[in-house]
Write a protein that holds these residues in place. Structure first.
Motif, PDB file in Angstrom:
ATOM      1  N   UNK A 149      -5.909   2.798  -3.143  1.00 40.58           N
ATOM      2  CA  UNK A 149      -5.522   2.274  -4.447  1.00 40.58           C
ATOM      3  C   UNK A 149      -4.678   1.023  -4.244  1.00 40.58           C
ATOM      4  N   UNK A 150      -5.077  -0.053  -4.892  1.00 37.29           N
ATOM      5  CA  UNK A 150      -4.320  -1.307  -4.834  1.00 37.29           C
ATOM      6  C   UNK A 150      -3.089  -1.200  -5.719  1.00 37.29           C
ATOM      7  N   UNK A 151      -1.985  -1.788  -5.282  1.00 40.10           N
ATOM      8  CA  UNK A 151      -0.801  -1.866  -6.124  1.00 40.10           C
ATOM      9  C   UNK A 151      -1.078  -2.818  -7.280  1.00 40.10           C
ATOM     10  N   UNK A 152      -0.863  -2.356  -8.491  1.00 48.51           N
ATOM     11  CA  UNK A 152      -1.160  -3.127  -9.694  1.00 48.51           C
ATOM     12  C   UNK A 152       0.141  -3.717 -10.251  1.00 48.51           C
ATOM     13  N   UNK A 153       0.248  -5.042 -10.319  1.00 45.85           N
ATOM     14  CA  UNK A 153       1.483  -5.642 -10.863  1.00 45.85           C
ATOM     15  C   UNK A 153       1.744  -5.248 -12.308  1.00 45.85           C
ATOM     16  N   UNK A 154       0.698  -4.802 -13.005  1.00 44.82           N
ATOM     17  CA  UNK A 154       0.864  -4.360 -14.394  1.00 44.82           C
ATOM     18  C   UNK A 154       1.242  -2.889 -14.507  1.00 44.82           C
ATOM     19  N   UNK A 197      -2.708   8.760  -3.140  1.00 45.34           N
ATOM     20  CA  UNK A 197      -3.469   7.612  -2.667  1.00 45.34           C
ATOM     21  C   UNK A 197      -2.774   7.009  -1.438  1.00 45.34           C
ATOM     22  N   UNK A 198      -3.569   6.306  -0.616  1.00 43.05           N
ATOM     23  CA  UNK A 198      -3.070   5.545   0.536  1.00 43.05           C
ATOM     24  C   UNK A 198      -2.307   6.419   1.542  1.00 43.05           C
ATOM     25  N   UNK A 221       0.828  -1.211   0.000  1.00 44.17           N
ATOM     26  CA  UNK A 221       0.000   0.000   0.000  1.00 44.17           C
ATOM     27  C   UNK A 221       0.859   1.257   0.000  1.00 44.17           C
ATOM     28  N   UNK A 222       1.953   1.221   0.755  1.00 45.27           N
ATOM     29  CA  UNK A 222       2.754   2.437   0.878  1.00 45.27           C
ATOM     30  C   UNK A 222       3.633   2.676  -0.345  1.00 45.27           C
ATOM     31  N   UNK A 223       3.968   1.612  -1.071  1.00 45.07           N
ATOM     32  CA  UNK A 223       4.677   1.808  -2.343  1.00 45.07           C
ATOM     33  C   UNK A 223       3.815   2.637  -3.285  1.00 45.07           C
ATOM     34  N   UNK A 224       2.523   2.368  -3.287  1.00 41.55           N
ATOM     35  CA  UNK A 224       1.589   3.166  -4.090  1.00 41.55           C
ATOM     36  C   UNK A 224       1.652   4.629  -3.672  1.00 41.55           C
ATOM     37  N   UNK A 225       1.695   4.864  -2.373  1.00 41.24           N
ATOM     38  CA  UNK A 225       1.706   6.239  -1.872  1.00 41.24           C
ATOM     39  C   UNK A 225       2.944   7.010  -2.321  1.00 41.24           C
ATOM     40  N   UNK A 226       4.066   6.321  -2.461  1.00 39.80           N
ATOM     41  CA  UNK A 226       5.314   6.981  -2.847  1.00 39.80           C
ATOM     42  C   UNK A 226       5.509   7.028  -4.364  1.00 39.80           C
TER      43      UNK A 226
END
Length: 308
Positions: free
Chosen positions: A228-233, A211-212, A197-202
């Motif tokens: 927002x969910x982290x999307x592998x794509x 987000x997040x 989740x926090x990777x999305x935030x950064x």
């Protein structure tokens, strides 16, 4: 007065006890990066982050002391439920949720008000994502951060209890700054803030912007529409939309205040000057730049056009 000074001097800040563990885990992660031949750690970048962390610790001694005196004045004179909440099990449970709720909104507004973003942006300025990045803490944010928590002593939470919980939240947020943990079980990912989740935030990817904002519990983002969910794509690209490319802590801490000052100076009207201060980052009086929401809407429109 003297009793209050003695109390704050005797305060056992949990962060101080956590620092050796921060160093240990950073060292372990550096070793993993070496074993994997990864470039996720860069000496100058990590040194800049650690320098920001040291500076924040020094400044926080002063600002936390001031916050204690203010919290204590409110708690002693205006606290509503002191007896029920002061160091009781009920008090700790309630404080955990109320502190985290407060952090969420403080953090969210730090991304949506340009002046607050100027203080917060340095935490996002690294183009690397590792445990040393967690130490890249704001200096200027500390001068107003505790004002967000003023409502807690009014309820009847004692000052040291509040400051302890704030420190616990800060410690929790250290370990989520890593690429080495992928995902936890679904129930944990649903409730708690995690590295994913926090990777999305950064991220600086348009789809991930703002987000997040969670501290410990991701439920606030789910409740208030910022999850927002982290999307592998959609691999995360770290940094800010316009990277500053400097390792100088003074420039890292001040660059957005300088940019804000330039924008205020060139604004044609007084109202526009105020908008630069209080509207989201990216707003401009001539429409030459876009906010995160505008960029996301434009990106989504392009996606629709490119989808058969």
């Amino acid at each position: 007065m003297w009793e209050s000074i003695q109390t704050i001097l005797n305060f056992k800040n949990p962060v101080a006890y956590a620092i050796p563990f921060f160093a240990l885990f950073i060292g372990a992660e550096v070793y993993l990066n070496y074993r994997e031949r990864s470039d996720n750690y860069q000496l100058k970048d990590s040194a800049a982050s650690i320098s920001m962390g040291i500076g924040s610790v020094v400044i926080d001694i002063l600002t936390k002391s001031a916050a204690f005196f203010l919290f204590n004045f409110i708690y002693v004179n205006y606290g509503l439920f002191n007896e029920a909440l002061s160091y009781t099990l009920l008090g700790w449970v309630l404080l955990f949720f109320l502190d985290d709720f407060t952090f969420y909104w403080h953090h969210r507004f730090s991304h949506q008000v340009r002046l607050l973003w100027a203080a917060h942006v340095n935490h996002h300025s690294s183009q690397h994502y590792n445990l040393s990045t967690a130490l890249r803490q704001s200096w200027s944010e500390l001068f107003y951060k505790y004002l967000w928590f003023l409502w807690l002593p009014f309820l009847g939470f004692p000052p040291l209890m509040i400051l302890t919980q704030i420190s616990i939240s800060l410690i929790y947020q250290f370990w989520i700054h890593t690429k080495h943990i992928n995902r936890f079980p679904a129930w944990f990912e649903f409730i708690f803030n995690t590295p994913s989740h926090h990777r999305v935030h950064h991220a600086k990817n348009i789809i991930y912007l703002d987000r997040n904002h969670a501290g410990i519990l991701i439920i606030w983002d789910r409740m208030f529409g910022t999850f927002m969910e982290e999307d592998p794509n959609e691999p995360v690209i770290y940094g800010i939309t316009t990277n500053i490319n400097t390792y100088n802590p003074l420039k890292i801490a001040s660059h957005e205040f300088i940019n804000l000052g330039k924008d205020i100076y060139k604004a044609p009207t007084f109202v526009d000057k105020l908008k630069y201060i209080f509207l989201p980052p990216g707003w401009s009086h001539d429409g030459s730049t876009m906010t995160a929401d505008e960029m996301r809407a434009d990106w989504e429109q392009q996606q629709k056009k490119n989808t058969p």
